[in-house]
Design an enzyme around this catalytic site. Structure first.
Site, PDB file in Angstrom:
ATOM      1  N   GLN A 107       0.769  -1.164   0.076  1.00 62.05           N
ATOM      2  CA  GLN A 107       0.012   0.035   0.041  1.00 62.05           C
ATOM      3  C   GLN A 107       0.705   1.300   0.039  1.00 62.05           C
ATOM      4  O   GLN A 107       0.564   2.329  -0.573  1.00 62.05           O
ATOM      5  CB  GLN A 107      -0.838  -0.202   1.289  1.00 62.05           C
ATOM      6  CG  GLN A 107      -1.920  -1.236   0.936  1.00 62.05           C
ATOM      7  CD  GLN A 107      -3.272  -1.135   1.895  1.00 62.05           C
ATOM      8  OE1 GLN A 107      -3.221  -0.444   2.940  1.00 62.05           O
ATOM      9  NE2 GLN A 107      -4.008  -2.134   1.654  1.00 62.05           N
TER      10      GLN A 107
ATOM     11  N   ASP B  58      -6.552   6.561  22.006  1.00 66.32           N
ATOM     12  CA  ASP B  58      -5.948   6.413  23.284  1.00 66.32           C
ATOM     13  C   ASP B  58      -6.095   7.803  23.950  1.00 66.32           C
ATOM     14  O   ASP B  58      -6.366   7.911  25.250  1.00 66.32           O
ATOM     15  CB  ASP B  58      -4.551   6.149  23.245  1.00 66.32           C
ATOM     16  CG  ASP B  58      -4.441   4.560  22.298  1.00 66.32           C
ATOM     17  OD1 ASP B  58      -5.173   3.710  22.593  1.00 66.32           O
ATOM     18  OD2 ASP B  58      -3.675   4.932  21.340  1.00 66.32           O
TER      19      ASP B  58
ATOM     20  N   HIS C 160       0.819   2.659  20.001  1.00 65.80           N
ATOM     21  CA  HIS C 160      -0.638   2.319  20.197  1.00 65.80           C
ATOM     22  C   HIS C 160      -0.467   0.660  20.840  1.00 65.80           C
ATOM     23  O   HIS C 160      -0.989   0.003  20.181  1.00 65.80           O
ATOM     24  CB  HIS C 160      -1.467   2.402  19.000  1.00 65.80           C
ATOM     25  CG  HIS C 160      -2.865   1.956  19.062  1.00 65.80           C
ATOM     26  ND1 HIS C 160      -3.736   2.349  19.915  1.00 65.80           N
ATOM     27  CD2 HIS C 160      -3.414   0.933  18.703  1.00 65.80           C
ATOM     28  CE1 HIS C 160      -5.013   1.776  20.099  1.00 65.80           C
ATOM     29  NE2 HIS C 160      -4.966   0.655  19.239  1.00 65.80           N
TER      30      HIS C 160
HETATM   31  N1  LIG Z   1      -5.406   2.312  16.168  1.00 67.48           N
HETATM   32  C1  LIG Z   1      -6.399   2.236  16.763  1.00 67.48           C
HETATM   33  O1  LIG Z   1      -6.776   2.722  17.783  1.00 67.48           O
HETATM   34  C2  LIG Z   1      -7.332   1.018  16.470  1.00 67.48           C
HETATM   35  C3  LIG Z   1      -8.513   0.702  17.020  1.00 67.48           C
HETATM   36  C4  LIG Z   1      -9.469  -0.141  16.683  1.00 67.48           C
HETATM   37  C5  LIG Z   1      -9.075  -1.098  15.746  1.00 67.48           C
HETATM   38  N2  LIG Z   1      -7.784  -1.164  15.171  1.00 67.48           N
HETATM   39  C6  LIG Z   1      -7.433  -2.039  13.964  1.00 67.48           C
HETATM   40  O2  LIG Z   1      -8.065  -1.628  12.897  1.00 67.48           O
HETATM   41  C7  LIG Z   1      -8.088  -2.733  12.130  1.00 67.48           C
HETATM   42  C8  LIG Z   1      -9.466  -2.805  11.354  1.00 67.48           C
HETATM   43  O3  LIG Z   1     -10.480  -3.161  12.433  1.00 67.48           O
HETATM   44  P1  LIG Z   1     -12.111  -3.691  12.069  1.00 67.48           P
HETATM   45  O4  LIG Z   1     -12.602  -3.806  13.525  1.00 67.48           O
HETATM   46  O5  LIG Z   1     -12.657  -2.643  11.064  1.00 67.48           O
HETATM   47  O6  LIG Z   1     -11.587  -5.103  11.439  1.00 67.48           O
HETATM   48  P2  LIG Z   1     -12.445  -5.947  10.509  1.00 67.48           P
HETATM   49  O7  LIG Z   1     -11.909  -7.119  10.296  1.00 67.48           O
HETATM   50  O8  LIG Z   1     -13.997  -5.842  10.734  1.00 67.48           O
HETATM   51  O9  LIG Z   1     -12.236  -5.083   9.104  1.00 67.48           O
HETATM   52  C9  LIG Z   1     -11.143  -5.120   8.362  1.00 67.48           C
HETATM   53  C10 LIG Z   1     -11.585  -5.342   6.839  1.00 67.48           C
HETATM   54  O10 LIG Z   1     -10.126  -4.821   6.234  1.00 67.48           O
HETATM   55  C11 LIG Z   1     -10.063  -5.602   5.130  1.00 67.48           C
HETATM   56  N3  LIG Z   1      -8.907  -5.680   4.701  1.00 67.48           N
HETATM   57  C12 LIG Z   1      -7.883  -6.729   5.226  1.00 67.48           C
HETATM   58  N4  LIG Z   1      -6.825  -6.600   4.584  1.00 67.48           N
HETATM   59  C13 LIG Z   1      -6.842  -5.720   3.528  1.00 67.48           C
HETATM   60  C14 LIG Z   1      -6.205  -5.185   2.637  1.00 67.48           C
HETATM   61  N5  LIG Z   1      -4.928  -5.665   2.284  1.00 67.48           N
HETATM   62  N6  LIG Z   1      -6.748  -4.151   1.528  1.00 67.48           N
HETATM   63  C15 LIG Z   1      -7.943  -3.591   1.915  1.00 67.48           C
HETATM   64  N7  LIG Z   1      -8.790  -4.270   2.919  1.00 67.48           N
HETATM   65  C16 LIG Z   1      -8.285  -5.167   3.598  1.00 67.48           C
HETATM   66  C17 LIG Z   1     -10.896  -6.762   5.743  1.00 67.48           C
HETATM   67  O11 LIG Z   1     -11.474  -7.566   4.317  1.00 67.48           O
HETATM   68  C18 LIG Z   1     -12.025  -6.340   6.271  1.00 67.48           C
HETATM   69  O12 LIG Z   1     -13.364  -6.205   5.858  1.00 67.48           O
HETATM   70  C19 LIG Z   1      -7.691  -3.880  12.994  1.00 67.48           C
HETATM   71  O13 LIG Z   1      -6.187  -4.105  12.613  1.00 67.48           O
HETATM   72  C20 LIG Z   1      -8.053  -3.339  14.382  1.00 67.48           C
HETATM   73  O14 LIG Z   1      -7.036  -4.107  15.291  1.00 67.48           O
HETATM   74  C21 LIG Z   1      -6.857   0.055  15.429  1.00 67.48           C
HETATM   75  O1  LIG Z   2      -6.706  -3.290  21.159  1.00 65.94           O
HETATM   76  C1  LIG Z   2      -6.982  -3.736  20.042  1.00 65.94           C
HETATM   77  O2  LIG Z   2      -6.324  -4.853  19.710  1.00 65.94           O
HETATM   78  C2  LIG Z   2      -8.238  -2.883  19.246  1.00 65.94           C
HETATM   79  C3  LIG Z   2      -7.742  -1.590  19.169  1.00 65.94           C
HETATM   80  O3  LIG Z   2      -6.422  -1.526  18.845  1.00 65.94           O
HETATM   81  C4  LIG Z   2      -8.043  -0.831  20.246  1.00 65.94           C
HETATM   82  O4  LIG Z   2      -7.368  -0.092  21.016  1.00 65.94           O
HETATM   83  O5  LIG Z   2      -9.565  -0.697  20.601  1.00 65.94           O
END
Ligand SMILES: NC(=O)c1ccc[n+]([C@@H]2O[C@H](COP(=O)([O-])OP(=O)(O)OC[C@H]3O[C@@H](n4cnc5c(N)ncnc54)[C@H](O)[C@@H]3O)[C@@H](O)[C@H]2O)c1
Ligand SMILES: O=C(O)C[C@H](O)C(=O)O
Length: 328
Positions: free
Chosen positions: A114, A161, A189
């Protein structure tokens, strides 16, 4: 009416995507006068693509006045074409028996590809926010894979956070969350993050003195904020989604439209400030103005804080070492 801007969102058919896209299209991220074209990426899998079509049908059914166009694709080169903003949400979740290192390398592949696609086709001013975990290291990988874009265009999400820390402080002090200023979360994070209210104020009064309880900071506040993601997974059986989407909106809105001098937390490539080695994707207190962020300078780092900041830095450096061979 302004000209539309292009907003790429990956993982568009996922949980966060479902909470995020409608708010972007309604103008909550870039303003009620800014039309957007949504460019949505999902994996080349029939089920995911079908789900994405469903999301696009619903976006259509909202008849958002600001939604000037939509693209749904499984090709990053299409999704990132001329993108002004890119929210990289899609990532490989941890599966049964997967170690952290396996997760890092599975995601390294995604974020290398990406990053290269952004490098090739996105606007040279693209603002990139990585949400997909491990967010800081994924952002670092994307940044390193896009050598023709300014490194500072790549950021990781620490805003959830930051918002979690603000709400805990509001609950503890009994003051409104909106009154809290000058809060930050340093580092990764992950549970090693260091949420820091030493400089925070409410109505001009110092929060540290108001709380006056170091044991609460160490034994309640820091673990509560650090482990909030896990607590939500335990309660919901799914990771945070609406609050994560909300934080992504906050992060991008503030970066694009400014913070009026208020501090927010962003994961950004370090410029060496506070002894954090240059290039490490680290949570810092920043202010934003005219589409640029600036690290808040001159904060005193006491011994306890330095120790916490080093723990989270060490974890980021370990993650960086674990993916280094993939970036050579
Ligand atoms: N930074 C933060 O504070 C934070 C908070 C919550 C969740 N997250 C992270 O965000 C991400 C997404 O969470 P979610 O609950 O939406 O997950 P989810 O599994 O519901 O959705 C993720 C989507 O991404 C798609 N995907 C996977 N690989 C891909 C790629 N290479 N290109 C395009 N699409 C792709 C999947 O098909 C899926 O539909 C996870 O990694 C989760 O841990 C981060
Ligand atoms: O903690 C996780 O794995 C999900 C996400 O990053 C969160 O902080 O809610």
């Amino acid at each position: 009416m302004k000209a539309p801007v292009r907003v790429a969102v990956t993982g568009a058919a996922g949980q966060i995507g479902y909470s995020l896209l409608f708010r972007i299209a309604s103008g909550e991220m870039l303003g009620k006068d800014q039309p957007v074209i949504l460019q949505m990426l999902e994996i080349p899998n029939e089920k995911a693509q079908q789900a994405l079509q469903g999301v696009m049908m619903e976006l259509e059914d909202c008849a958002f006045p600001l939604l000037a166009g939509m693209v749904g694709t499984d090709d990053a080169m299409v999704a990132f074409k001329d993108a002004d903003y890119a929210l990289l949400v899609g990532a490989r979740p941890r599966g049964p028996g997967m170690e952290r290192a396996d997760l890092l390398s599975a995601n390294a592949e995604i974020f290398t590809a990406q990053g290269k696609a952004l490098n090739a086709v996105a606007s040279r001013d693209v603002k990139v926010l990585v949400v997909g975990n491990p967010a800081n290291t994924n952002a670092y990988i994307a940044m390193k894979s896009a050598p023709d874009l300014p490194a500072g265009n790549f950021t990781a999400m620490l805003r959830l956070d930051h918002n979690r820390a603000a709400s805990q402080i509001a609950a503890k002090t009994g003051k409104p969350v909106a009154a809290i200023r000058h809060l930050t979360v340093w580092g990764n994070h992950s549970p090693t993050m260091y949420a820091d209210y030493r400089f925070a104020t409410i109505g001009g009064e110092g929060v540290k003195a108001m709380i006056g309880d170091e044991a609460w900071n160490r034994d309640v506040f820091l673990p509560t904020v650090g482990k909030r993601g896990a607590a939500i997974i335990a309660a919901r059986g799914l990771s945070s989604a609406a609050s994560a989407a909300n934080a992504a909106i906050d992060h991008m809105r503030d970066w694009a439209l400014g913070t009026n001098g208020e501090w927010v937390t962003m994961g950004i490539p370090s410029d060496g400030s506070y002894g954090i080695p240059e290039g490490v994707m680290y949570g810092f207190p920043v202010t934003c103005e005219n589409g640029k962020y600036t690290i808040v300078q001159g904060l005193e780092i006491d011994e306890f804080s330095r120790e916490r900041m080093n723990v989270t830095l060490n974890e980021l450096e370990e993650e960086r070492a674990a993916v280094a061979h993939l970036l050579a």
